[in-house]
Design an enzyme around this catalytic site. Structure first.
Site, PDB file in Angstrom:
ATOM      1  N   HIS A   1      47.744  -5.347 -16.213  1.00 27.94           N
ATOM      2  CA  HIS A   1      46.369  -5.811 -16.417  1.00 27.94           C
ATOM      3  C   HIS A   1      46.300  -6.940 -17.447  1.00 27.94           C
ATOM      4  CE1 HIS A   1      45.562  -1.698 -14.778  1.00 27.94           C
ATOM      5  NE2 HIS A   1      44.752  -2.426 -14.034  1.00 27.94           N
TER       6      HIS A   1
ATOM      7  N   ASP B   1      36.467   2.050 -10.619  1.00 29.42           N
ATOM      8  CA  ASP B   1      37.804   1.575 -10.977  1.00 29.42           C
ATOM      9  C   ASP B   1      38.333   2.412 -12.150  1.00 29.42           C
ATOM     10  OD1 ASP B   1      39.987  -0.174 -10.840  1.00 29.42           O
ATOM     11  OD2 ASP B   1      39.119  -1.561 -12.297  1.00 29.42           O
ATOM     12  N   HIS B   2      39.544   2.919 -12.034  1.00 30.22           N
ATOM     13  CA  HIS B   2      40.213   3.660 -13.118  1.00 30.22           C
ATOM     14  C   HIS B   2      39.392   4.813 -13.696  1.00 30.22           C
ATOM     15  CE1 HIS B   2      43.730   1.083 -13.386  1.00 30.22           C
ATOM     16  NE2 HIS B   2      42.924   0.040 -13.258  1.00 30.22           N
TER      17      HIS B   2
ATOM     18  N   SER C   1      45.759 -10.505 -10.835  1.00 29.48           N
ATOM     19  CA  SER C   1      45.246 -11.856 -11.087  1.00 29.48           C
ATOM     20  C   SER C   1      46.387 -12.852 -11.256  1.00 29.48           C
ATOM     21  CB  SER C   1      44.356 -11.872 -12.339  1.00 29.48           C
ATOM     22  OG  SER C   1      43.058 -11.409 -12.024  1.00 29.48           O
TER      23      SER C   1
ATOM     24  N   HIS D   1      47.089  -3.268  -8.421  1.00 26.52           N
ATOM     25  CA  HIS D   1      46.277  -3.560  -9.611  1.00 26.52           C
ATOM     26  C   HIS D   1      46.934  -4.701 -10.391  1.00 26.52           C
ATOM     27  CE1 HIS D   1      43.412  -0.060 -10.048  1.00 26.52           C
ATOM     28  NE2 HIS D   1      44.082   0.234  -8.938  1.00 26.52           N
TER      29      HIS D   1
END
Ligand code: G3H
Ligand code: 13P
Ligand code: ZN
Length: 308
Positions: free
Chosen positions: A180, A82-83, A214, A211
């Protein structure tokens, strides 16, 4: 079984659902995720950030993911970086058996992002590994990179087409208003679905990645705060917006914060209610179960159930 994301994404795209990409940092998180995916019969992407590698040591994470693959051979599992911030970390992951890497050149200008992504694509493809790239800038914190509020930038649809053509990347993370962490919106949540639909049309059949996806489910924030936490004002992407994105070109949905909240809420509760307990298993076992439950809930939202 260990797989790359190609077939997962094709099936997800055609079926109008998305694959959950869950971040991992330790054994309990990995066990909770794989147990949830096995129960829901869902393919999964297990992803490791640079921060996770620093925290746990890359060898431990790789071996724990291998253990999950061995325990549940029926579940297709992609092992994903990831990233990745530079070509070097991507090469290390390719060399150590990852099936998928992300090169995140989104903080560079367009031409440098293309150059860097191409460099990673050439190496990864030569080793049978697929590459996720990113165009557009998400706000929020990821590892050492902090993009301040107001300094993010949404993905330009025409640039996205040019970027994919020139880099040969296998999937593309786009910026449409997510960010994020646990504080995604100060006002009402809003995503640019019009932009997403244009990108989806222009890149027909090409897998897009969301991304910062959530939901920051209020129940879990409240539970953290009820048992001594202090995370006021946390807000995420409503679940109906996530479902809507999966009906468009979004095939991969990244989730970390919701797992963190589920685990922390449970640990706080267990410690508060059992002050005499000092055996970590006493609170990590329910925390692991909380991860599993959260993953199963996410798989329902993503429409990714019974897809083995
Ligand atoms: O993109 C950010 C992910 O949530 C990973 O977070 O860099 O703190 O491991 P981290
Ligand atoms: P969240 O912080 O919304 O969980 O996003 C995680 C992510 O995008 C990891 O790459
Ligand atoms: Zn991310």
């Amino acid at each position: 079984m260990l797989v790359d994301t190609k077939e997962m994404f094709k099936n997800a795209y055609d079926g109008g659902y998305a694959i959950g990409a869950f971040n991992v940092n330790n054994m309990e998180i990995i066990q909770g995720i794989i147990a949830g995916c096995a129960e829901k019969k869902s393919p999964v992407i297990i992803q490791v950030s640079a921060g996770a590698r620093k925290y746990a040591n890359p060898i431990y994470l790789r071996k724990l993911i291998e253990a999950a693959i061995e325990e549940h051979p029926e579940v297709p599992i992609a092992m994903h970086l990831d990233h990745g911030a530079d070509a070097d970390i991507c090469r290390q992951c390719v060399d150590s058996g990852f099936t998928s890497v992300m090169i995140d050149g989104s903080h560079h200008d367009f031409e440098e992002n293309i150059r860097l992504t191409k460099e990673v694509v050439e190496y990864a493809h030569a080793h049978g590994v697929v590459v996720e790239a990113e165009l557009g800038k998400l706000e929020g914190v990821e590892d050492d990179v902090k993009v301040a509020s107001g300094e993010g930038s949404y993905t330009d649809p025409d640039q996205a087409v040019e970027f994919v053509e020139r880099t040969g990347c296998d999937s593309l993370a786009i910026a449409i208003g997510t960010s994020h962490g646990a504080f995604k919106f100060s006002g009402d949540p809003q995503l640019d679905f019009e932009r997403l639909d244009i990108i989806t049309k222009k890149l027909a059949g090409f897998p897009l990645v969301l991304h910062g996806a959530s939901t920051v489910i209020p129940e879990f924030v409240e539970k953290c705060n009820q048992y001594g936490g202090n995370i006021p004002g946390a807000k995420g992407v409503p679940e109906d917006m996530i479902s809507q994105a999966t009906k468009s070109g979004v095939c991969k949905v990244n989730i970390d914060t919701d797992l963190r909240l589920a685990m922390t809420a449970m640990i706080r509760k267990e410690l508060a209610e059992n002050p005499a307990n000092f055996d970590p298993r006493g609170y990590l076992k329910p925390a692991r179960a909380a991860i599993q439950e959260m993953v199963m809930h996410k798989l329902d939202i993503l429409g990714n159930v019974n897809h083995l």
